[in-house]
Write a protein that holds these residues in place. Structure first.
Motif, PDB file in Angstrom:
ATOM      1  N   ASN A  65      25.749  68.981  29.143  1.00 24.60           N
ATOM      2  CA  ASN A  65      24.742  70.022  28.916  1.00 24.60           C
ATOM      3  C   ASN A  65      25.183  71.396  29.405  1.00 24.60           C
ATOM      4  O   ASN A  65      24.358  72.299  29.560  1.00 24.60           O
ATOM      5  N   ASN A  66      26.485  71.537  29.632  1.00 30.18           N
ATOM      6  CA  ASN A  66      27.089  72.819  30.028  1.00 30.18           C
ATOM      7  C   ASN A  66      26.473  73.408  31.287  1.00 30.18           C
ATOM      8  O   ASN A  66      26.389  74.620  31.441  1.00 30.18           O
ATOM      9  N   LYS A  67      26.070  72.530  32.212  1.00 28.95           N
ATOM     10  CA  LYS A  67      25.520  72.987  33.484  1.00 28.95           C
ATOM     11  C   LYS A  67      26.523  72.837  34.612  1.00 28.95           C
ATOM     12  O   LYS A  67      26.272  73.237  35.731  1.00 28.95           O
ATOM     13  N   TYR A  68      27.669  72.224  34.302  1.00 29.02           N
ATOM     14  CA  TYR A  68      28.698  71.980  35.307  1.00 29.02           C
ATOM     15  C   TYR A  68      30.041  71.921  34.611  1.00 29.02           C
ATOM     16  O   TYR A  68      30.190  71.238  33.594  1.00 29.02           O
ATOM     17  N   ASP A  69      31.013  72.646  35.147  1.00 25.20           N
ATOM     18  CA  ASP A  69      32.376  72.589  34.624  1.00 25.20           C
ATOM     19  C   ASP A  69      33.170  71.609  35.480  1.00 25.20           C
ATOM     20  O   ASP A  69      33.224  71.756  36.708  1.00 25.20           O
TER      21      ASP A  69
END
Length: 66
Positions: A35-39
């Protein structure tokens, strides 16, 4: 950073929980990455690509506008 983890997971019929176990992280971490909340770390990115039978370049796309 955009990613295609969910697509590759679906193709490989791997659940978030299974992928988490295989990479040594929590299911919540996999969810946050999807969900593109953490790389992810570089090591985790390579582990994900390896397990999902793809390359890091195909799994992650830098969507920063230049």
């Amino acid at each position: 950073m955009k990613n295609y983890i969910k697509d590759f997971r679906s193709t490989n019929k791997i659940s978030q929980a299974e992928l988490a176990t295989l990479t040594g992280v929590t299911r919540q971490t996999i969810n946050a990455i999807e969900n593109n909340k953490y790389d992810p770390s570089l090591k985790l990115a390579f582990d994900l690509a390896n397990i999902l039978h793809t390359s890091v370049d195909e799994l992650f796309v830098n969507n920063v506008e230049e």
